[in-house]
Design an enzyme around this catalytic site. Structure first.
Site, PDB file in Angstrom:
ATOM      1  N   TYR A 157       0.862  -1.193   0.000  1.00  0.00           N
ATOM      2  CA  TYR A 157       0.000   0.000   0.000  1.00  0.00           C
ATOM      3  C   TYR A 157       0.895   1.238   0.000  1.00  0.00           C
ATOM      4  O   TYR A 157       2.035   1.193   0.497  1.00  0.00           O
ATOM      5  CB  TYR A 157      -0.908  -0.016   1.231  1.00  0.00           C
ATOM      6  CG  TYR A 157      -1.994  -1.073   1.116  1.00  0.00           C
ATOM      7  CD1 TYR A 157      -3.257  -0.751   0.644  1.00  0.00           C
ATOM      8  CD2 TYR A 157      -1.730  -2.403   1.429  1.00  0.00           C
ATOM      9  CE1 TYR A 157      -4.240  -1.732   0.501  1.00  0.00           C
ATOM     10  CE2 TYR A 157      -2.703  -3.383   1.287  1.00  0.00           C
ATOM     11  CZ  TYR A 157      -3.945  -3.039   0.819  1.00  0.00           C
ATOM     12  OH  TYR A 157      -4.912  -4.013   0.665  1.00  0.00           O
ATOM     13  N   TYR A 192      -0.566 -10.454  -1.121  1.00  0.00           N
ATOM     14  CA  TYR A 192       0.577  -9.859  -0.410  1.00  0.00           C
ATOM     15  C   TYR A 192       0.613 -10.391   1.025  1.00  0.00           C
ATOM     16  O   TYR A 192      -0.435 -10.789   1.561  1.00  0.00           O
ATOM     17  CB  TYR A 192       0.484  -8.316  -0.416  1.00  0.00           C
ATOM     18  CG  TYR A 192      -0.712  -7.767   0.323  1.00  0.00           C
ATOM     19  CD1 TYR A 192      -0.663  -7.533   1.696  1.00  0.00           C
ATOM     20  CD2 TYR A 192      -1.908  -7.494  -0.339  1.00  0.00           C
ATOM     21  CE1 TYR A 192      -1.766  -7.050   2.379  1.00  0.00           C
ATOM     22  CE2 TYR A 192      -3.018  -7.011   0.332  1.00  0.00           C
ATOM     23  CZ  TYR A 192      -2.933  -6.787   1.686  1.00  0.00           C
ATOM     24  OH  TYR A 192      -4.042  -6.324   2.368  1.00  0.00           O
ATOM     25  N   ARG A 213      -2.286 -12.759   2.235  1.00  0.00           N
ATOM     26  CA  ARG A 213      -3.692 -12.462   1.959  1.00  0.00           C
ATOM     27  C   ARG A 213      -3.940 -12.647   0.467  1.00  0.00           C
ATOM     28  O   ARG A 213      -3.114 -12.236  -0.359  1.00  0.00           O
ATOM     29  CB  ARG A 213      -4.022 -10.998   2.291  1.00  0.00           C
ATOM     30  CG  ARG A 213      -3.920 -10.657   3.765  1.00  0.00           C
ATOM     31  CD  ARG A 213      -5.036  -9.697   4.146  1.00  0.00           C
ATOM     32  NE  ARG A 213      -6.318 -10.355   4.000  1.00  0.00           N
ATOM     33  CZ  ARG A 213      -7.475  -9.742   3.787  1.00  0.00           C
ATOM     34  NH1 ARG A 213      -7.507  -8.437   3.682  1.00  0.00           N
ATOM     35  NH2 ARG A 213      -8.601 -10.420   3.683  1.00  0.00           N
ATOM     36  N   HIS A 216      -7.120  -8.668  -3.377  1.00  0.00           N
ATOM     37  CA  HIS A 216      -8.445  -8.075  -3.141  1.00  0.00           C
ATOM     38  C   HIS A 216      -8.408  -6.580  -3.360  1.00  0.00           C
ATOM     39  O   HIS A 216      -7.372  -5.936  -3.206  1.00  0.00           O
ATOM     40  CB  HIS A 216      -8.911  -8.369  -1.710  1.00  0.00           C
ATOM     41  CG  HIS A 216      -7.934  -7.890  -0.684  1.00  0.00           C
ATOM     42  ND1 HIS A 216      -6.861  -8.654  -0.251  1.00  0.00           N
ATOM     43  CD2 HIS A 216      -7.818  -6.715  -0.021  1.00  0.00           C
ATOM     44  CE1 HIS A 216      -6.153  -7.976   0.628  1.00  0.00           C
ATOM     45  NE2 HIS A 216      -6.702  -6.787   0.778  1.00  0.00           N
ATOM     46  N   HIS A 218     -10.279  -3.231  -1.732  1.00  0.00           N
ATOM     47  CA  HIS A 218     -11.091  -2.830  -0.572  1.00  0.00           C
ATOM     48  C   HIS A 218     -12.183  -1.842  -0.996  1.00  0.00           C
ATOM     49  O   HIS A 218     -11.934  -0.956  -1.829  1.00  0.00           O
ATOM     50  CB  HIS A 218     -10.223  -2.094   0.458  1.00  0.00           C
ATOM     51  CG  HIS A 218      -9.247  -2.941   1.180  1.00  0.00           C
ATOM     52  ND1 HIS A 218      -9.485  -3.423   2.449  1.00  0.00           N
ATOM     53  CD2 HIS A 218      -8.016  -3.377   0.846  1.00  0.00           C
ATOM     54  CE1 HIS A 218      -8.434  -4.116   2.856  1.00  0.00           C
ATOM     55  NE2 HIS A 218      -7.524  -4.105   1.901  1.00  0.00           N
TER      56      HIS A 218
HETATM   57  C1  BEZ Z   1      -5.656  -5.555   4.450  1.00  0.00           C
HETATM   58  O1  BEZ Z   1      -5.286  -4.468   4.041  1.00  0.00           O
HETATM   59  O2  BEZ Z   1      -6.390  -6.194   3.729  1.00  0.00           O
HETATM   60  C2  BEZ Z   1      -5.220  -6.130   5.764  1.00  0.00           C
HETATM   61  C3  BEZ Z   1      -3.881  -6.107   6.081  1.00  0.00           C
HETATM   62  C4  BEZ Z   1      -3.458  -6.626   7.285  1.00  0.00           C
HETATM   63  C5  BEZ Z   1      -4.393  -7.176   8.163  1.00  0.00           C
HETATM   64  C6  BEZ Z   1      -5.731  -7.201   7.819  1.00  0.00           C
HETATM   65  C7  BEZ Z   1      -6.151  -6.685   6.607  1.00  0.00           C
HETATM   66 FE    FE Z   2      -5.734  -5.263   1.864  1.00  0.00          FE
END
Ligand code: BEZ
Ligand code: FE
Length: 282
Positions: A157, A192, A213, A216, A218
């Site tokens: 990010y 990531y 993760r 995605h 957001h």
């Molecule tokens: C996210 O940005 O999706 C995220 C990152 C770390 C922990 C939970 C969500």
């Molecule tokens: Fe995220």
């Protein structure tokens, strides 16, 4: 009044709560003490383990900064964030599911004309995201704000790389038109790892868990008279969909990203958001 003993430990602590204590605080703290004491008895926590736990929590606090919230990360990695989300957002049938907010949202992203590309670093494959914001009856919601954010093609990010990425890279706010439609261009996100160079990463390693993760985008969707929706859309086929480090995936949030031949984008993702009215749960 009783002295402290193993048998009556939780009761003894809870009996000290003052008579004038806020009833909700009493309820929450009584339950917390009951569960904590039961847990210690269940595993017969050793003194060395207690010291490890104190050290872990101390390091978790010490690594927190204005831009790094290791306690939220701990909550995420333990499934606590998703459970708090679940018990507070029991959506009625037809409404879009919520998921974890995550630590990387930034308030104040620019409001942009529909169709604008939010990727400012020139990296990654561009995707046209479009759909409508609807109410539970299928009626369009005009003037809904669709706040979006994602990682860049390197999996970071903008706030994680303030010296490398342009400000507001992969972020923007879009206002739905009279037909409830939103549209914007952004990258097809990539999977990531959550920040794993601190205590939470050490915990994951010790538990044989990976920090990844699935890819995605957001979304935070808000409209007057409707409950705020915090969610993601996930890229179908991602290798981490069934092992998300923070347990955020729901089948209803997985979207098809279709390849397209267009001068402005390589991918297309369609997704409608259905909001429930304020103060309604399932
Ligand atoms: C996210 O940005 O999706 C995220 C990152 C770390 C922990 C939970 C969500
Ligand atoms: Fe995220």
């Amino acid at each position: 009044m009783s002295y402290f003993s193993e048998a009556t430990s939780a009761e003894t602590v809870n009996d000290r709560i003052g008579v004038a204590t806020d009833p909700r605080l009493r309820q929450v703290m009584t339950s917390l003490v009951n569960h904590l004491h039961a847990f210690i008895k269940d595993v017969t926590l050793t003194e060395a383990e207690w010291e490890t736990a104190i050290s872990f929590l101390t390091r978790t606090g010490q690594i927190c900064t204005d831009t790094r919230q290791e306690f939220i990360l701990l909550s995420d990695a333990l499934g606590v964030s998703m459970l708090v989300d679940a018990v507070n957002n029991r959506v009625p049938a037809g409404a879009t599911d919520s998921t974890v907010f995550g630590p990387f949202h930034v308030d104040g992203a620019p409001e942009l004309p529909l169709g604008t590309c939010i990727s400012l670093d020139g990296k990654g494959e561009i995707c046209l995201y479009e759909g409508r914001v609807l109410d539970l009856n299928g009626a369009p919601i005009a003037n809904a704000l669709v706040d979006v954010w994602s990682d860049n093609a390197d999996g970071f990010y903008d706030v994680q790389q303030p010296d490398l990425q342009p400000k507001w890279n992969n972020r923007g706010v879009f206002r739905t038109g009279p037909d409830g439609a939103y549209a914007f261009r952004g990258i097809k996100p990539v999977s990531y790892p959550i920040p794993d160079d601190g205590p939470v990463g050490q915990m994951l390693g010790a538990l044989g868990r990976h920090p990844w993760r699935p890819a995605h985008m957001h979304f935070r969707v808000t409209a007057p008279g409707h409950a705020r929706l915090i969610t993601h859309i996930f890229v179908s086929g991602d290798a981490y969909l069934t092992s998300d480090a923070v347990f955020g995936v729901k089948a209803s949030l997985i979207a098809d990203f279709r390849p397209v031949q267009s001068p402005t984008e390589q991918w297309h993702a369609a997704f409608n958001f259905v909001l429930r009215p304020t103060c309604t749960t399932a």
